[in-house]
Scaffold this active site. Structure first.
Site, PDB file in Angstrom:
ATOM      1  CE  LYS A 147     -52.811  -0.511  28.991  1.00 15.22           C
ATOM      2  NZ  LYS A 147     -51.673  -0.124  28.192  1.00 15.22           N
ATOM      3  CG  ASN A 198     -52.342 -15.194  46.147  1.00 12.46           C
ATOM      4  OD1 ASN A 198     -52.323 -14.034  46.544  1.00 12.46           O
ATOM      5  ND2 ASN A 198     -53.212 -16.066  46.579  1.00 12.46           N
ATOM      6  CE  LYS A 203     -59.420 -22.045  54.129  1.00  9.46           C
ATOM      7  NZ  LYS A 203     -59.214 -21.474  52.806  1.00  9.46           N
ATOM      8  CG  PHE A 230     -50.347 -26.877  51.288  1.00  9.61           C
ATOM      9  CD1 PHE A 230     -50.792 -28.037  50.692  1.00  9.61           C
ATOM     10  CD2 PHE A 230     -48.994 -26.773  51.605  1.00  9.61           C
ATOM     11  CE1 PHE A 230     -49.913 -29.085  50.419  1.00  9.61           C
ATOM     12  CE2 PHE A 230     -48.106 -27.804  51.336  1.00  9.61           C
ATOM     13  CZ  PHE A 230     -48.573 -28.961  50.732  1.00  9.61           C
ATOM     14  CG  ASP A 286     -58.049 -15.183  49.905  1.00 13.33           C
ATOM     15  OD1 ASP A 286     -58.445 -16.361  49.843  1.00 13.33           O
ATOM     16  OD2 ASP A 286     -57.056 -14.824  50.557  1.00 13.33           O
ATOM     17  CE  LYS A 339     -55.566 -19.913  56.366  1.00 13.67           C
ATOM     18  NZ  LYS A 339     -54.270 -19.455  55.954  1.00 13.67           N
TER      19      LYS A 339
HETATM   20  O1  PMT Z   1     -45.945 -22.777  44.721  1.00 13.26           O
HETATM   21  P1  PMT Z   1     -44.668 -22.687  45.536  1.00 13.26           P
HETATM   22  O2  PMT Z   1     -43.817 -21.499  45.136  1.00 13.26           O
HETATM   23  O3  PMT Z   1     -43.917 -23.984  45.534  1.00 13.26           O
HETATM   24  O4  PMT Z   1     -45.083 -22.395  47.052  1.00 13.26           O
HETATM   25  C1  PMT Z   1     -45.806 -23.344  47.752  1.00 13.26           C
HETATM   26  C2  PMT Z   1     -46.914 -22.697  48.593  1.00 13.26           C
HETATM   27  C3  PMT Z   1     -46.301 -21.823  49.660  1.00 13.26           C
HETATM   28  C4  PMT Z   1     -47.840 -21.859  47.692  1.00 13.26           C
HETATM   29  C5  PMT Z   1     -47.749 -23.875  49.192  1.00 13.26           C
HETATM   30  O5  PMT Z   1     -46.930 -24.695  49.969  1.00 13.26           O
HETATM   31  C6  PMT Z   1     -48.902 -23.334  50.041  1.00 13.26           C
HETATM   32  O6  PMT Z   1     -48.786 -23.001  51.194  1.00 13.26           O
HETATM   33  N1  PMT Z   1     -50.117 -23.251  49.413  1.00 13.26           N
HETATM   34  C7  PMT Z   1     -51.321 -22.640  49.999  1.00 13.26           C
HETATM   35  C8  PMT Z   1     -51.213 -21.150  49.808  1.00 13.26           C
HETATM   36  C9  PMT Z   1     -52.358 -20.353  50.339  1.00 13.26           C
HETATM   37  O7  PMT Z   1     -52.733 -19.422  49.686  1.00 13.26           O
HETATM   38  O8  PMT Z   1     -52.935 -20.749  51.445  1.00 13.26           O
HETATM   39  P2  PMT Z   1     -54.206 -20.006  52.125  1.00 13.26           P
HETATM   40  O9  PMT Z   1     -53.877 -19.953  53.542  1.00 13.26           O
HETATM   41  O10 PMT Z   1     -54.561 -18.734  51.473  1.00 13.26           O
HETATM   42  O11 PMT Z   1     -55.374 -21.007  51.808  1.00 13.26           O
HETATM   43  C10 PMT Z   1     -55.652 -22.124  52.625  1.00 13.26           C
HETATM   44  C11 PMT Z   1     -56.102 -23.294  51.792  1.00 13.26           C
HETATM   45  O12 PMT Z   1     -57.327 -23.003  51.109  1.00 13.26           O
HETATM   46  C12 PMT Z   1     -55.122 -23.721  50.714  1.00 13.26           C
HETATM   47  O13 PMT Z   1     -55.162 -25.136  50.648  1.00 13.26           O
HETATM   48  C13 PMT Z   1     -55.703 -23.111  49.428  1.00 13.26           C
HETATM   49  O14 PMT Z   1     -55.373 -23.857  48.264  1.00 13.26           O
HETATM   50  C14 PMT Z   1     -57.199 -23.215  49.725  1.00 13.26           C
HETATM   51  N2  PMT Z   1     -58.029 -22.200  49.042  1.00 13.26           N
HETATM   52  C15 PMT Z   1     -57.922 -20.882  49.389  1.00 13.26           C
HETATM   53  C16 PMT Z   1     -58.746 -19.951  48.776  1.00 13.26           C
HETATM   54  C17 PMT Z   1     -59.681 -20.397  47.796  1.00 13.26           C
HETATM   55  N3  PMT Z   1     -60.484 -19.522  47.179  1.00 13.26           N
HETATM   56  N4  PMT Z   1     -59.748 -21.684  47.474  1.00 13.26           N
HETATM   57  C18 PMT Z   1     -58.949 -22.607  48.078  1.00 13.26           C
HETATM   58  O15 PMT Z   1     -59.020 -23.799  47.753  1.00 13.26           O
END
Ligand code: PMT
Length: 245
Positions: free
Chosen positions: A133, A55, A186, A168, A123, A182
């Protein structure tokens, strides 16, 4: 000085002293420092020994959050996917590469008072990683399997659930609606959304602009205006301290 040393001296600025006193009393309970856990950066999910799915995250927002927490007196653990960033020694840095490793490191570092999930966790992982490889070919079908959602796992962990669980949401459209979905799905306490379609903020930028979506507060959301990720982090941590006291 009592030790016999003499010369010109200068008292620290009263505002610095007041800040230290605040830090001492506001970030502890029963003589124990509050504990915080932060996830940051991307994860790499290997296809074969040289290729992976990932990602787009630099880790900057998560590292700044860890710094703000530590500065305010939290005993802070930062679980980081691969980044080019460095962090100060007062923070317990655990480096991981895959989502599975991030999950294990998180489990091993509970319980905490507050957990913040800013990592951009992939994800999906490859269902069966190729041992060697893969040779060049016209087409390649990959079988993907869902990674465990670490935020969801911690939010629903009955015995070890932190008092405050913060996720986030990196969104490109319908930001409020997606963030609120979310928040419910979550089972966390706050979701902090940012618009990653805006090149001036979000992924890799030093700046951000976020909205905090609250589950159990009178105000449902609060915008933190455009500023450095360090400033955004300080403002988030001030709200965490209020919530924990
Ligand atoms: O790292 P930078 O370049 O500074 O950028 C910051 C950021 C944009 C990455 C950060 O601010 C941010 O938004 N992080 C969450 C990114 C994300 O992938 O969000 P999501 O919508 O896919 O996931 C939602 C939440 O579930 C997040 O808190 C994520 O950490 C959590 N998650 C998701 C999938 C997973 N398998 N496990 C998780 O814990």
């Amino acid at each position: 000085m009592a030790c016999g040393e003499y010369g010109e001296g200068k008292m620290s600025d009263p505002s610095v002293i007041a800040e230290e006193v605040d830090k001492y009393f506001l970030t502890q309970k029963n003589n124990k420092k509050f504990k915080a856990l932060v996830t940051a950066g991307p994860t790499n999910e290997y296809i074969d020994p040289v290729r992976f799915i990932t990602n787009k995250s630099s880790g900057k927002q998560g590292y700044e959050l860890a710094k703000s927490l530590s500065k305010k007196g939290f005993d802070t653990t930062l679980i980081s996917g691969p980044t080019n960033l460095e962090i100060t020694k007062d923070i317990n840095l655990i480096k991981v590469e895959t989502a599975d490793e991030m999950l294990v490191a998180t489990q091993e570092n509970l319980p905490v008072d507050v957990a913040i999930f800013s990592a951009a966790v992939a994800d999906f992982k490859i269902n069966k990683k190729y041992e060697n490889k893969i040779k060049k070919q016209e087409n390649l079908n990959l079988n993907l399997e869902k990674n465990v959602d670490i935020l969801h796992y911690v939010s629903n962990h009955n015995s070890m659930r932190p008092e405050l669980v913060i996720g986030f949401a990196a969104e490109t459209n319908q930001i409020d609606k997606n963030a609120e979905e979310k928040l419910n799905k979550k089972s966390c306490d706050w979701i902090i959304s940012n618009d990653v379609s805006n090149k001036d903020i979000g992924f890799n930028s030093d700046y951000n602009e976020v909205t905090i979506h609250y589950k159990n507060k009178d105000i449902k959301k609060e915008k933190l205006s455009y500023k450095k990720k360090s400033g955004i982090s300080d403002e988030i941590v001030d709200r965490i301290i209020d919530q924990l006291n």
